[in-house]
Motif scaffolding. Sequence first.
Motif, PDB file in Angstrom:
ATOM      1  N   GLN A 103       0.825  -1.206   0.000  1.00 18.43           N
ATOM      2  CA  GLN A 103       0.000   0.000   0.000  1.00 18.43           C
ATOM      3  C   GLN A 103       0.862   1.259   0.000  1.00 18.43           C
ATOM      4  O   GLN A 103       0.556   2.229  -0.697  1.00 18.43           O
ATOM      5  N   ASP A 104       1.933   1.228   0.774  1.00 15.56           N
ATOM      6  CA  ASP A 104       2.840   2.383   0.789  1.00 15.56           C
ATOM      7  C   ASP A 104       3.439   2.617  -0.602  1.00 15.56           C
ATOM      8  O   ASP A 104       3.559   3.762  -1.058  1.00 15.56           O
ATOM      9  N   PHE A 105       3.798   1.518  -1.252  1.00 17.66           N
ATOM     10  CA  PHE A 105       4.364   1.628  -2.599  1.00 17.66           C
ATOM     11  C   PHE A 105       3.347   2.246  -3.561  1.00 17.66           C
ATOM     12  O   PHE A 105       3.693   3.090  -4.397  1.00 17.66           O
ATOM     13  N   CYS A 106       2.099   1.832  -3.429  1.00 23.05           N
ATOM     14  CA  CYS A 106       1.043   2.365  -4.306  1.00 23.05           C
ATOM     15  C   CYS A 106       0.828   3.853  -4.060  1.00 23.05           C
ATOM     16  O   CYS A 106       0.711   4.642  -5.009  1.00 23.05           O
ATOM     17  N   PHE A 107       0.784   4.267  -2.793  1.00 24.59           N
ATOM     18  CA  PHE A 107       0.511   5.671  -2.486  1.00 24.59           C
ATOM     19  C   PHE A 107       1.695   6.571  -2.847  1.00 24.59           C
ATOM     20  O   PHE A 107       1.509   7.759  -3.124  1.00 24.59           O
ATOM     21  N   VAL A 108       2.888   6.009  -2.872  1.00 22.74           N
ATOM     22  CA  VAL A 108       4.052   6.801  -3.271  1.00 22.74           C
ATOM     23  C   VAL A 108       4.048   7.047  -4.782  1.00 22.74           C
ATOM     24  O   VAL A 108       4.433   8.128  -5.247  1.00 22.74           O
ATOM     25  N   ASN A 109       3.583   6.074  -5.552  1.00 19.66           N
ATOM     26  CA  ASN A 109       3.709   6.136  -7.010  1.00 19.66           C
ATOM     27  C   ASN A 109       2.414   6.490  -7.737  1.00 19.66           C
ATOM     28  O   ASN A 109       2.439   6.660  -8.964  1.00 19.66           O
ATOM     29  N   LEU A 110       1.304   6.596  -6.999  1.00 14.65           N
ATOM     30  CA  LEU A 110       0.026   6.882  -7.643  1.00 14.65           C
ATOM     31  C   LEU A 110      -0.690   8.015  -6.923  1.00 14.65           C
ATOM     32  O   LEU A 110      -0.445   8.247  -5.735  1.00 14.65           O
ATOM     33  N   PRO A 111      -1.587   8.708  -7.611  1.00 12.26           N
ATOM     34  CA  PRO A 111      -2.453   9.665  -6.917  1.00 12.26           C
ATOM     35  C   PRO A 111      -3.301   8.934  -5.872  1.00 12.26           C
ATOM     36  O   PRO A 111      -3.571   7.733  -6.013  1.00 12.26           O
ATOM     37  N   PRO A 112      -3.733   9.623  -4.830  1.00  7.93           N
ATOM     38  CA  PRO A 112      -4.451   8.952  -3.730  1.00  7.93           C
ATOM     39  C   PRO A 112      -5.654   8.126  -4.180  1.00  7.93           C
ATOM     40  O   PRO A 112      -5.831   6.991  -3.727  1.00  7.93           O
ATOM     41  N   ILE A 113      -6.476   8.679  -5.062  1.00 13.23           N
ATOM     42  CA  ILE A 113      -7.671   7.941  -5.485  1.00 13.23           C
ATOM     43  C   ILE A 113      -7.284   6.675  -6.243  1.00 13.23           C
ATOM     44  O   ILE A 113      -7.853   5.596  -6.024  1.00 13.23           O
ATOM     45  N   ALA A 114      -6.296   6.792  -7.140  1.00 12.85           N
ATOM     46  CA  ALA A 114      -5.843   5.620  -7.893  1.00 12.85           C
ATOM     47  C   ALA A 114      -5.208   4.595  -6.964  1.00 12.85           C
ATOM     48  O   ALA A 114      -5.409   3.377  -7.129  1.00 12.85           O
ATOM     49  N   ALA A 115      -4.449   5.055  -5.973  1.00 13.03           N
ATOM     50  CA  ALA A 115      -3.814   4.138  -5.028  1.00 13.03           C
ATOM     51  C   ALA A 115      -4.855   3.367  -4.227  1.00 13.03           C
ATOM     52  O   ALA A 115      -4.702   2.160  -3.968  1.00 13.03           O
ATOM     53  N   GLN A 116      -5.928   4.037  -3.843  1.00 13.02           N
ATOM     54  CA  GLN A 116      -6.993   3.352  -3.114  1.00 13.02           C
ATOM     55  C   GLN A 116      -7.659   2.289  -3.979  1.00 13.02           C
ATOM     56  O   GLN A 116      -7.975   1.189  -3.507  1.00 13.02           O
ATOM     57  N   SER A 117      -7.864   2.605  -5.254  1.00 17.17           N
ATOM     58  CA  SER A 117      -8.483   1.632  -6.163  1.00 17.17           C
ATOM     59  C   SER A 117      -7.601   0.406  -6.337  1.00 17.17           C
ATOM     60  O   SER A 117      -8.087  -0.732  -6.362  1.00 17.17           O
ATOM     61  N   VAL A 118      -6.295   0.629  -6.447  1.00 18.44           N
ATOM     62  CA  VAL A 118      -5.362  -0.489  -6.608  1.00 18.44           C
ATOM     63  C   VAL A 118      -5.297  -1.323  -5.335  1.00 18.44           C
ATOM     64  O   VAL A 118      -5.326  -2.564  -5.378  1.00 18.44           O
ATOM     65  N   ALA A 119      -5.220  -0.661  -4.193  1.00 17.89           N
ATOM     66  CA  ALA A 119      -5.142  -1.390  -2.924  1.00 17.89           C
ATOM     67  C   ALA A 119      -6.406  -2.203  -2.672  1.00 17.89           C
ATOM     68  O   ALA A 119      -6.353  -3.292  -2.089  1.00 17.89           O
ATOM     69  N   LYS A 120      -7.537  -1.695  -3.123  1.00 20.50           N
ATOM     70  CA  LYS A 120      -8.803  -2.393  -2.906  1.00 20.50           C
ATOM     71  C   LYS A 120      -8.833  -3.725  -3.650  1.00 20.50           C
ATOM     72  O   LYS A 120      -9.446  -4.696  -3.197  1.00 20.50           O
ATOM     73  N   ILE A 121      -8.167  -3.802  -4.805  1.00 20.08           N
ATOM     74  CA  ILE A 121      -8.163  -5.042  -5.589  1.00 20.08           C
ATOM     75  C   ILE A 121      -7.492  -6.168  -4.815  1.00 20.08           C
ATOM     76  O   ILE A 121      -7.964  -7.310  -4.802  1.00 20.08           O
ATOM     77  N   ILE A 122      -6.404  -5.865  -4.142  1.00 20.07           N
ATOM     78  CA  ILE A 122      -5.682  -6.885  -3.388  1.00 20.07           C
ATOM     79  C   ILE A 122      -6.462  -7.304  -2.150  1.00 20.07           C
ATOM     80  O   ILE A 122      -6.434  -8.465  -1.734  1.00 20.07           O
ATOM     81  N   SER A 123      -7.199  -6.389  -1.568  1.00 21.36           N
ATOM     82  CA  SER A 123      -7.934  -6.700  -0.342  1.00 21.36           C
ATOM     83  C   SER A 123      -9.212  -7.473  -0.600  1.00 21.36           C
ATOM     84  O   SER A 123      -9.818  -8.000   0.330  1.00 21.36           O
ATOM     85  N   LEU A 124      -9.663  -7.531  -1.869  1.00 19.96           N
ATOM     86  CA  LEU A 124     -10.905  -8.247  -2.175  1.00 19.96           C
ATOM     87  C   LEU A 124     -10.740  -9.748  -2.000  1.00 19.96           C
ATOM     88  O   LEU A 124      -9.688 -10.298  -2.279  1.00 19.96           O
TER      89      LEU A 124
END
Length: 311
Positions: free
Chosen positions: A290-311
């Motif tokens: 999640q930290d990697f996603c938020f560092v490299n993506l805008p917040p909204i996009a990072a949340q969308s990506v993180a949600k896929i793994i948590s499903l």
Amino acid sequence: MPLRPLDNALPSAEQPKKVAKVAASPSLSAKKAAAALAAASRVNDENTPNPPPPEQSVEYVPSEDLAALMDPESKIVVLLDELSSKDWIRGCEALNDLRRMALHHSSLLLPILGNATTVITKAMKSPRSALCKTSIMASADIFQSFGALLLSSTEDNAFDQLLLQLLLKASQDKKFVCEEAEKALEKMAMCMPPLPLLKKLQSCVNHANLRVRAKAAISMSKCISKMDIEVMTEFGIATLLRVAAELLNDRLPEAREAARAIIITLQGEFSKTNNNLKDDKESSASEAWQDFCFVNLPPIAAQSVAKIISL
């Protein structure tokens, strides 16, 4: 009243004599009309099209059923000329000979591989569906036989045009052409090295055509699934993540599904780099992702990506 004398009466009119009817001879204009009608009839007979010849068909031979050529050395000399034939039946036959050369005599085909690739791409643009499909089958056999050599033996633009045509054909409505192009793209992802192919596909996921973007995303997903963490790192994990995050918002479900597959693959390889994390520290691995996603993506996009793994 005295009567008038009968002497003053007018003489009675003579009765008209009956005249015998005589058949009139046909006039000159009538003769001309008859002659013109006969001439028109002859012209119509001459202009009547002959019955169409029986429709020619092409047999689509699977790769495993293509036998080796009896005299490949002689065939390679005339192959390019035969591939350039304006007769589409001969063009299909030449493409099948090209497939035989690729599968059984690849060393002879290698010197002219670049020119052959250009001819294949041109044939894919043909309005003749048979010629188009046969050329797609030829591209799949070339992917299988040459793999990485295809990129080094052809000009960049030649391969780019071949890839674009395959994506376009996989996106069209003609089912039997579309399915064949999808098979060729799968063969390409399976046989070619992932890193150089991924660089080619990266530009295609931004194509203006929605369907082309979706087909490119699917090919990219299959390509990434073959990559280990070293190859991903060489290309750039953050770059791949941004591409996948952008595809999550695509209008076509095919592209979105491919993006999810890419993200799952990236997360799996990313977790393997944390060798110090044990099974009882899965939460730490998840937090690192999640930290990697938020560092490299805008917040909204990072949340969308993180949600896929948590499903």
